[in-house]
Design an enzyme around this catalytic site. Sequence first.
Site, PDB file in Angstrom:
ATOM      1  N   ARG A 150      11.718   0.104  12.054  1.00 33.25           N
ATOM      2  CA  ARG A 150      10.318  -0.016  12.493  1.00 33.25           C
ATOM      3  C   ARG A 150      10.185  -1.174  13.475  1.00 33.25           C
ATOM      4  NH1 ARG A 150       5.692   0.843   7.965  1.00 33.25           N
ATOM      5  NH2 ARG A 150       4.606  -0.454   9.492  1.00 33.25           N
TER       6      ARG A 150
ATOM      7  N   ARG B  72      -0.214  -8.510  13.341  1.00 40.07           N
ATOM      8  CA  ARG B  72      -0.746  -7.477  12.426  1.00 40.07           C
ATOM      9  C   ARG B  72      -1.614  -8.118  11.351  1.00 40.07           C
ATOM     10  NH1 ARG B  72       4.828  -5.074  10.961  1.00 40.07           N
ATOM     11  NH2 ARG B  72       3.768  -3.851   9.360  1.00 40.07           N
TER      12      ARG B  72
ATOM     13  N   LYS C  69       0.828  -1.210   0.000  1.00 41.41           N
ATOM     14  CA  LYS C  69       0.000   0.000   0.000  1.00 41.41           C
ATOM     15  C   LYS C  69       0.864   1.263   0.000  1.00 41.41           C
ATOM     16  CE  LYS C  69      -1.916  -0.876   3.969  1.00 41.41           C
ATOM     17  NZ  LYS C  69      -1.341  -2.152   4.421  1.00 41.41           N
TER      18      LYS C  69
ATOM     19  N   ARG D  18      -9.275   1.395   8.588  1.00 40.56           N
ATOM     20  CA  ARG D  18      -8.826   0.073   9.022  1.00 40.56           C
ATOM     21  C   ARG D  18      -9.887  -0.650   9.831  1.00 40.56           C
ATOM     22  NH1 ARG D  18      -3.050   0.942   8.444  1.00 40.56           N
ATOM     23  NH2 ARG D  18      -1.903  -0.992   8.694  1.00 40.56           N
TER      24      ARG D  18
ATOM     25  N   ARG E 104      11.982  -5.714   5.229  1.00 40.90           N
ATOM     26  CA  ARG E 104      12.046  -4.294   5.583  1.00 40.90           C
ATOM     27  C   ARG E 104      12.689  -4.105   6.956  1.00 40.90           C
ATOM     28  NH1 ARG E 104       6.630  -0.884   5.232  1.00 40.90           N
ATOM     29  NH2 ARG E 104       6.092  -2.161   7.028  1.00 40.90           N
TER      30      ARG E 104
HETATM   31  P1  B4P Z   1       4.013  -1.854   2.339  1.00 37.94           P
HETATM   32  O1  B4P Z   1       2.938  -2.869   2.229  1.00 37.94           O
HETATM   33  O2  B4P Z   1       3.994  -0.741   1.363  1.00 37.94           O
HETATM   34  O3  B4P Z   1       3.932  -1.497   3.833  1.00 37.94           O
HETATM   35  P2  B4P Z   1       2.922  -0.550   4.596  1.00 37.94           P
HETATM   36  O4  B4P Z   1       1.996   0.196   3.745  1.00 37.94           O
HETATM   37  O5  B4P Z   1       3.826   0.286   5.400  1.00 37.94           O
HETATM   38  O6  B4P Z   1       2.048  -1.557   5.476  1.00 37.94           O
HETATM   39  P3  B4P Z   1       1.599  -1.524   6.980  1.00 37.94           P
HETATM   40  O7  B4P Z   1       0.159  -1.929   6.935  1.00 37.94           O
HETATM   41  O8  B4P Z   1       2.492  -2.407   7.755  1.00 37.94           O
HETATM   42  O9  B4P Z   1       1.863  -0.098   7.600  1.00 37.94           O
HETATM   43  P4  B4P Z   1       1.023   1.141   8.132  1.00 37.94           P
HETATM   44  O10 B4P Z   1       2.007   2.234   8.161  1.00 37.94           O
HETATM   45  O11 B4P Z   1      -0.228   1.376   7.351  1.00 37.94           O
HETATM   46  O12 B4P Z   1       5.498  -2.463   2.183  1.00 37.94           O
HETATM   47  C1  B4P Z   1       6.062  -3.427   3.004  1.00 37.94           C
HETATM   48  C2  B4P Z   1       7.431  -3.829   2.473  1.00 37.94           C
HETATM   49  O13 B4P Z   1       7.279  -4.577   1.263  1.00 37.94           O
HETATM   50  C3  B4P Z   1       8.376  -2.675   2.114  1.00 37.94           C
HETATM   51  O14 B4P Z   1       9.667  -2.984   2.552  1.00 37.94           O
HETATM   52  C4  B4P Z   1       8.342  -2.614   0.605  1.00 37.94           C
HETATM   53  O15 B4P Z   1       9.544  -2.146   0.044  1.00 37.94           O
HETATM   54  C5  B4P Z   1       8.111  -4.067   0.240  1.00 37.94           C
HETATM   55  N1  B4P Z   1       7.399  -4.253  -1.011  1.00 37.94           N
HETATM   56  C6  B4P Z   1       6.299  -3.573  -1.425  1.00 37.94           C
HETATM   57  N2  B4P Z   1       5.892  -4.044  -2.633  1.00 37.94           N
HETATM   58  C7  B4P Z   1       6.744  -5.067  -2.974  1.00 37.94           C
HETATM   59  C8  B4P Z   1       6.850  -5.953  -4.091  1.00 37.94           C
HETATM   60  N3  B4P Z   1       5.974  -5.902  -5.114  1.00 37.94           N
HETATM   61  N4  B4P Z   1       7.832  -6.869  -4.094  1.00 37.94           N
HETATM   62  C9  B4P Z   1       8.709  -6.946  -3.070  1.00 37.94           C
HETATM   63  N5  B4P Z   1       8.682  -6.119  -1.999  1.00 37.94           N
HETATM   64  C10 B4P Z   1       7.711  -5.189  -1.938  1.00 37.94           C
HETATM   65  O16 B4P Z   1       0.574   0.745   9.627  1.00 37.94           O
HETATM   66  C11 B4P Z   1       1.471   0.565  10.687  1.00 37.94           C
HETATM   67  C12 B4P Z   1       0.724   0.579  12.028  1.00 37.94           C
HETATM   68  O17 B4P Z   1       0.146   1.905  12.271  1.00 37.94           O
HETATM   69  C13 B4P Z   1      -0.474  -0.354  12.182  1.00 37.94           C
HETATM   70  O18 B4P Z   1      -0.084  -1.686  12.550  1.00 37.94           O
HETATM   71  C14 B4P Z   1      -1.289   0.361  13.299  1.00 37.94           C
HETATM   72  O19 B4P Z   1      -0.762   0.122  14.568  1.00 37.94           O
HETATM   73  C15 B4P Z   1      -1.102   1.832  12.977  1.00 37.94           C
HETATM   74  N6  B4P Z   1      -2.166   2.386  12.102  1.00 37.94           N
HETATM   75  C16 B4P Z   1      -1.971   2.937  10.861  1.00 37.94           C
HETATM   76  N7  B4P Z   1      -3.142   3.362  10.347  1.00 37.94           N
HETATM   77  C17 B4P Z   1      -4.106   3.065  11.269  1.00 37.94           C
HETATM   78  C18 B4P Z   1      -5.520   3.248  11.297  1.00 37.94           C
HETATM   79  N8  B4P Z   1      -6.176   3.799  10.263  1.00 37.94           N
HETATM   80  N9  B4P Z   1      -6.204   2.836  12.390  1.00 37.94           N
HETATM   81  C19 B4P Z   1      -5.573   2.286  13.441  1.00 37.94           C
HETATM   82  N10 B4P Z   1      -4.226   2.072  13.482  1.00 37.94           N
HETATM   83  C20 B4P Z   1      -3.489   2.470  12.401  1.00 37.94           C
END
Ligand code: B4P
Length: 191
Positions: free
Chosen positions: A134, A146, A14, A89, A128
Site C-alpha cells: 500500500r 492521513r 477498522k 469520512r 503494515r
Molecule cells: P486498520 O486500521 O484495520 O486499517 P484500515 O482500516 O485499512 O485503515 P485506513 O483508514 O488506513 O484505510 P482505508 O482503506 O479506509 O489496520 C491497520 C494496521 O494495523 C493493519 O496492519 C492491522 O493488521 C494492524 N492492526 C489492527 N489492529 C491491531 C491491533 N489491535 N494491534 C496491532 N496491530 C493491529 O482508507 C484508505 C484511503 O482510501 C484513504 O486514505 C482515502 O484516500 C480513501 N478512502 C477510503 N474511504 C473513503 C471515503 N469514504 N471517502 C474518501 N476517501 C476514502
Amino acid sequence: MVNILIFGPPGSGKGTQSVKLAKQFNLLHLSTGDMLRAEIAAGTDLGKRMSSIMSRGELVPDEVVIEMIANKIDNSTGMAGFLFDGFPRTVAQTAALEEMLNERAMKIDSMLVLDVDHDELVKRLTGRAELTDRPDDKDPAVIENRIDVYKAKTEPIISYCSKKGLYQPVNGMGTIDDIFERLSNKLSQLI
Ligand code: B4P
C-alpha cells in the site's frame, strides 16, 4: 436490518475488526478503501483517477464513494445488516448515507468509534508497510497527513452523530482479540 458504522483514525483497526465482525454477525462488510483499491488493481478509469489522491493520503471526492455504497446496498440480499468501514469520512458523506438509508426505510443504528493513541496508529501503519504494497503506508509524511485529514474532515462526524445518540466509544488499544470482544459485546446488544 441493522446499520453500523465502524469508525476511527487510519490504523485504528477498522478494517481488521470489520472482517471478523461481519463474519460473526452475518453483516455485509462495506469498505470504501477496499472498493477503491479494487478499482486501482483492476486498472479502471476511476481507479486511475483515484490512485494519486489516495497515495497522497487525501480523501477521494464524496460523490465517488457515495455512488459505490449505493450500488452495494441495492445489490445485496440475505444479510442481517451493513457494516460501514471507512465510510462515511465527511459530514457530507454522513448526510448522504442517512438520506440513502432513509429512502430504503433504514437508518444508522450505531457508530462504534475505536480510540487509539497517535503513536500506536503510526506503529501499526508503518508495520503494515512492511507486509503489503500500500503506497499510503510507505511514507511517514503520508501517514501523518492521513491522521491530519482524519482530524480535520472525519472527526467532526463524531459530534454530528453524538447529537443523534449514535456515538459509542470503544477502547481500540490492546490485542486484536480483546478489541473484537469489546466490539462484539456492543454489537450483541444491537442485533
Ligand atoms: P486498520 O486500521 O484495520 O486499517 P484500515 O482500516 O485499512 O485503515 P485506513 O483508514 O488506513 O484505510 P482505508 O482503506 O479506509 O489496520 C491497520 C494496521 O494495523 C493493519 O496492519 C492491522 O493488521 C494492524 N492492526 C489492527 N489492529 C491491531 C491491533 N489491535 N494491534 C496491532 N496491530 C493491529 O482508507 C484508505 C484511503 O482510501 C484513504 O486514505 C482515502 O484516500 C480513501 N478512502 C477510503 N474511504 C473513503 C471515503 N469514504 N471517502 C474518501 N476517501 C476514502
